[in-house]
Write a protein that holds these residues in place. Structure first.
Motif, PDB file in Angstrom:
ATOM      1  N   GLU A  62      -5.030  -2.236   2.648  1.00 36.65           N
ATOM      2  CA  GLU A  62      -6.188  -2.752   3.087  1.00 36.65           C
ATOM      3  C   GLU A  62      -6.274  -3.906   3.922  1.00 36.65           C
ATOM      4  OE1 GLU A  62      -9.298  -3.032   0.258  1.00 36.65           O
ATOM      5  OE2 GLU A  62      -9.011  -0.980  -0.263  1.00 36.65           O
ATOM      6  N   ASP A  63      -5.051  -4.896   3.553  1.00 41.89           N
ATOM      7  CA  ASP A  63      -4.957  -6.240   4.407  1.00 41.89           C
ATOM      8  C   ASP A  63      -3.712  -5.824   5.551  1.00 41.89           C
ATOM      9  OD1 ASP A  63      -2.998  -5.846   2.740  1.00 41.89           O
ATOM     10  OD2 ASP A  63      -3.041  -7.993   2.175  1.00 41.89           O
ATOM     11  N   GLY A  64      -3.577  -4.678   5.848  1.00 44.85           N
ATOM     12  CA  GLY A  64      -2.586  -4.397   6.828  1.00 44.85           C
ATOM     13  C   GLY A  64      -1.169  -4.511   6.899  1.00 44.85           C
ATOM     14  N   TRP A  65      -0.789  -4.829   5.386  1.00 47.36           N
ATOM     15  CA  TRP A  65       0.750  -4.656   5.263  1.00 47.36           C
ATOM     16  C   TRP A  65       1.166  -3.392   5.049  1.00 47.36           C
ATOM     17  CZ3 TRP A  65       3.784  -8.676   5.892  1.00 47.36           C
ATOM     18  CH2 TRP A  65       3.049 -10.100   6.040  1.00 47.36           C
ATOM     19  N   GLN A  66       2.449  -2.920   5.721  1.00 43.84           N
ATOM     20  CA  GLN A  66       3.168  -1.808   5.075  1.00 43.84           C
ATOM     21  C   GLN A  66       3.801  -1.799   3.899  1.00 43.84           C
ATOM     22  OE1 GLN A  66       5.830  -0.380   8.293  1.00 43.84           O
ATOM     23  NE2 GLN A  66       7.364   0.331   6.588  1.00 43.84           N
ATOM     24  N   GLU A  67       3.353  -0.343   3.212  1.00 45.13           N
ATOM     25  CA  GLU A  67       4.104  -0.535   1.861  1.00 45.13           C
ATOM     26  C   GLU A  67       4.741   0.719   1.604  1.00 45.13           C
ATOM     27  OE1 GLU A  67       1.484  -1.554  -2.104  1.00 45.13           O
ATOM     28  OE2 GLU A  67       1.116   0.405  -1.691  1.00 45.13           O
ATOM     29  N   ALA A  68       6.065   0.768   1.012  1.00 50.02           N
ATOM     30  CA  ALA A  68       6.660   1.957   0.868  1.00 50.02           C
ATOM     31  C   ALA A  68       6.832   2.376  -0.542  1.00 50.02           C
ATOM     32  CB  ALA A  68       8.304   1.639   1.054  1.00 50.02           C
TER      33      ALA A  68
END
Length: 69
Positions: free
Chosen positions: A52-58
């Motif tokens: 939601e805060d724009g970070w990429q998560e794997a």
């Protein structure tokens, strides 16, 4: 390993993996000797999402070789 052999074994990520699997299948259908060599990563591939805060998560998708038939 990047061969699209079957949907139960998600070891490919795109079109080239599907193409490699098609070549292997065609060689088998024609009775040709062919060897495909690749690396099998036990951790499998990962999915990506944007938080939601724009970070990429794997998110890892480990393979369970006992359930692949």
């Amino acid at each position: 390993m990047e061969f699209g052999l079957h949907e139960m074994l998600p070891i490919y990520s795109g079109g080239l993996g599907v193409l490699a699997g098609d070549h292997m299948k065609q060689a088998s259908d024609l009775g040709l000797s062919m060897v495909g060599m690749g690396l099998m990563y036990a951790e499998g591939f990962f999915s990506q999402r944007i938080t939601e805060d724009g970070w990429q998560e794997a998110v890892n998708n480990p393979l369970n070789f006992d359930t692949c038939q």
